[in-house]
Scaffold this motif. Structure first.
Motif, PDB file in Angstrom:
ATOM      1  N   GLU A 142     -30.284  22.164 -27.715  1.00 17.51           N
ATOM      2  CA  GLU A 142     -31.542  21.640 -27.990  1.00 17.51           C
ATOM      3  C   GLU A 142     -32.747  22.592 -27.155  1.00 17.51           C
ATOM      4  O   GLU A 142     -33.751  22.945 -27.690  1.00 17.51           O
ATOM      5  CB  GLU A 142     -31.797  20.143 -27.648  1.00 17.51           C
ATOM      6  CG  GLU A 142     -32.968  19.446 -27.900  1.00 17.51           C
ATOM      7  CD  GLU A 142     -33.028  18.142 -27.451  1.00 17.51           C
ATOM      8  OE1 GLU A 142     -34.054  17.555 -27.977  1.00 17.51           O
ATOM      9  OE2 GLU A 142     -32.151  17.954 -26.809  1.00 17.51           O
ATOM     10  N   GLN A 145     -33.075  25.790 -28.963  1.00 11.45           N
ATOM     11  CA  GLN A 145     -33.773  25.586 -30.205  1.00 11.45           C
ATOM     12  C   GLN A 145     -35.240  25.471 -29.855  1.00 11.45           C
ATOM     13  O   GLN A 145     -36.027  25.823 -30.844  1.00 11.45           O
ATOM     14  CB  GLN A 145     -33.226  24.610 -30.933  1.00 11.45           C
ATOM     15  CG  GLN A 145     -33.589  24.267 -32.485  1.00 11.45           C
ATOM     16  CD  GLN A 145     -32.743  23.061 -33.131  1.00 11.45           C
ATOM     17  OE1 GLN A 145     -33.235  21.877 -32.586  1.00 11.45           O
ATOM     18  NE2 GLN A 145     -32.256  23.445 -34.243  1.00 11.45           N
ATOM     19  N   LEU A 146     -35.728  24.481 -29.247  1.00  9.78           N
ATOM     20  CA  LEU A 146     -36.970  24.228 -28.909  1.00  9.78           C
ATOM     21  C   LEU A 146     -37.945  25.462 -28.109  1.00  9.78           C
ATOM     22  O   LEU A 146     -38.995  25.693 -28.731  1.00  9.78           O
ATOM     23  CB  LEU A 146     -37.403  23.150 -27.671  1.00  9.78           C
ATOM     24  CG  LEU A 146     -36.658  21.706 -28.370  1.00  9.78           C
ATOM     25  CD1 LEU A 146     -36.673  20.813 -27.434  1.00  9.78           C
ATOM     26  CD2 LEU A 146     -37.798  21.310 -29.543  1.00  9.78           C
ATOM     27  N   ASP A 148     -36.885  28.742 -28.964  1.00  9.17           N
ATOM     28  CA  ASP A 148     -36.934  29.908 -30.218  1.00  9.17           C
ATOM     29  C   ASP A 148     -38.018  29.218 -31.051  1.00  9.17           C
ATOM     30  O   ASP A 148     -38.578  30.092 -31.691  1.00  9.17           O
ATOM     31  CB  ASP A 148     -35.590  29.749 -30.609  1.00  9.17           C
ATOM     32  CG  ASP A 148     -34.602  30.533 -29.728  1.00  9.17           C
ATOM     33  OD1 ASP A 148     -34.978  31.172 -28.892  1.00  9.17           O
ATOM     34  OD2 ASP A 148     -33.391  30.159 -29.958  1.00  9.17           O
ATOM     35  N   GLN A 149     -38.121  28.048 -31.216  1.00  8.52           N
ATOM     36  CA  GLN A 149     -39.114  27.492 -32.188  1.00  8.52           C
ATOM     37  C   GLN A 149     -40.504  27.271 -31.650  1.00  8.52           C
ATOM     38  O   GLN A 149     -41.462  27.007 -32.556  1.00  8.52           O
ATOM     39  CB  GLN A 149     -38.622  26.309 -32.850  1.00  8.52           C
ATOM     40  CG  GLN A 149     -37.522  26.306 -33.664  1.00  8.52           C
ATOM     41  CD  GLN A 149     -36.975  25.099 -34.201  1.00  8.52           C
ATOM     42  OE1 GLN A 149     -37.591  24.016 -33.784  1.00  8.52           O
ATOM     43  NE2 GLN A 149     -35.868  25.024 -35.175  1.00  8.52           N
ATOM     44  N   LYS A 151     -41.638  25.020 -29.875  1.00  5.20           N
ATOM     45  CA  LYS A 151     -42.229  23.722 -29.535  1.00  5.20           C
ATOM     46  C   LYS A 151     -42.551  23.201 -28.438  1.00  5.20           C
ATOM     47  O   LYS A 151     -41.728  22.286 -27.579  1.00  5.20           O
ATOM     48  CB  LYS A 151     -41.164  22.849 -30.560  1.00  5.20           C
ATOM     49  CG  LYS A 151     -41.187  22.994 -31.846  1.00  5.20           C
ATOM     50  CD  LYS A 151     -40.175  22.241 -32.581  1.00  5.20           C
ATOM     51  CE  LYS A 151     -39.891  22.444 -34.107  1.00  5.20           C
ATOM     52  NZ  LYS A 151     -39.085  21.440 -34.830  1.00  5.20           N
TER      53      LYS A 151
END
Length: 319
Positions: A142, A145-146, A148-149, A151
């Protein structure tokens, strides 16, 4: 035998987020329009402080550490680097979101003597100022992912702060100092920073600063852990001593002086920063005037000393 406190001249560092408060609040003569950091007690090769009194005047703290080990109760065969670094930071803008490695990663990957665990005492903070401490990801997947995005609002944990707050930042903690905050930082003597996010800022040439996402993902603690500090308070004559943190690398205190107190040196050496007020320190038969913005070391060759005046100090020593 050396019986004087070792007074030090800070080394100043230009930073994209720096300002003028090191001059306006501490009356330092600063060299840059955007002066972000005063390395106040430093033996790091990237900015060693200079000794400004006594027999060692003109030497750097790095030279004293290497050549005068008896001042720090350093064993003859000890080749380790000076362990701690004290800074004052003026965040006139948000610092980048970053994370630091532990000792093992620093030595194996970054060729640094130490990783970087640090802590902050907030000297001043504008209304609404906040820090970033930690993140909301529950798994490494997680977290990645956050990141890389991009967010950041979902990932980052924000905390409001005011003057007098204290924050402990172990290695592996994602963090950032927010705009409008001045802090005194006690840290391991390391200059490793893995930058995660920098608000897409550009320098005067239009370039963005380098990010270190691979390393950041590897060293970040997941999930975030909020440490328990177990702070204690001791009153002695005119001194109120609050132990802010005692852990693997350093012990840090906040001292409030009102009057006069006699003290025994209780560690191999003490690092002392006066962050408010004025007074004197007496060692043996000599008395020295001290004021806000002064930084000095009480070496291993001084067993006892007296403080007099009204002021506040941040004091530390290796644990």
């Amino acid at each position: 035998m050396y019986k004087e406190p070792i007074f030090l001249q800070p080394i100043f560092q230009e930073r994209i987020w720096g300002g003028q408060k090191l001059h306006s609040e501490f009356h330092y003569t600063i060299p840059y329009e955007k002066t972000g950091e005063a390395w106040a007690i430093s033996a790091h090769e990237n900015g060693p402080s200079q000794i400004i009194n006594g027999e060692l005047k003109g030497k750097t703290l790095l030279e004293a550490w290497n050549e005068n080990g008896e001042l720090f109760n350093k064993s003859v065969d000890n080749s380790e680097a000076y362990p701690l670094l004290i800074k004052i930071l003026d965040a006139d803008d948000n610092l980048s979101v970053q994370v630091h490695p532990d000792d093992q990663y620093a030595r194996e990957v970054a060729n640094e003597a130490y990783g970087k665990t640090e802590c902050w005492y907030v000297l001043s903070a504008e209304e609404g100022a906040e820090l970033i401490i930690g993140h909301h990801a529950q798994t490494r997947e997680e977290l990645e992912q956050l990141i890389d995005q991009g967010k950041w609002d979902a990932l980052l944990r924000r905390v409001p702060v005011k003057a007098g707050d204290f924050v402990y930042v172990p290695s592996g903690t994602i963090h950032a100092i927010g705009k409008g905050i001045v802090i005194l930082e006690t840290q391991q003597s390391s200059d490793i920073t893995y930058r995660v996010y920098d608000y897409d800022r550009t320098d005067a040439a239009g370039n963005t600063r380098e990010l270190h996402l691979k390393q950041a993902k590897e060293v970040t603690t997941v999930p975030h852990e909020t440490p328990s500090l177990n702070q204690t308070v001791l009153n002695k004559d005119g001194l109120k001593e609050t132990q802010l943190v005692e852990e693997k690398y350093f012990t840090v205190y906040h001292w409030e002086l009102e009057g006069e107190v006699s003290l025994e040196r209780h560690a191999d050496f003490l690092q002392v920063s006066m962050v408010a007020g004025e007074g004197t320190i007496t060692t043996g038969e000599k008395t020295y005037t001290i004021k806000k913005g002064d930084h000095f070391i009480i070496p291993a060759t001084i067993d006892s000393y007296q403080l007099k005046g009204n002021g506040e100090f941040i004091v530390s020593h290796p644990s």
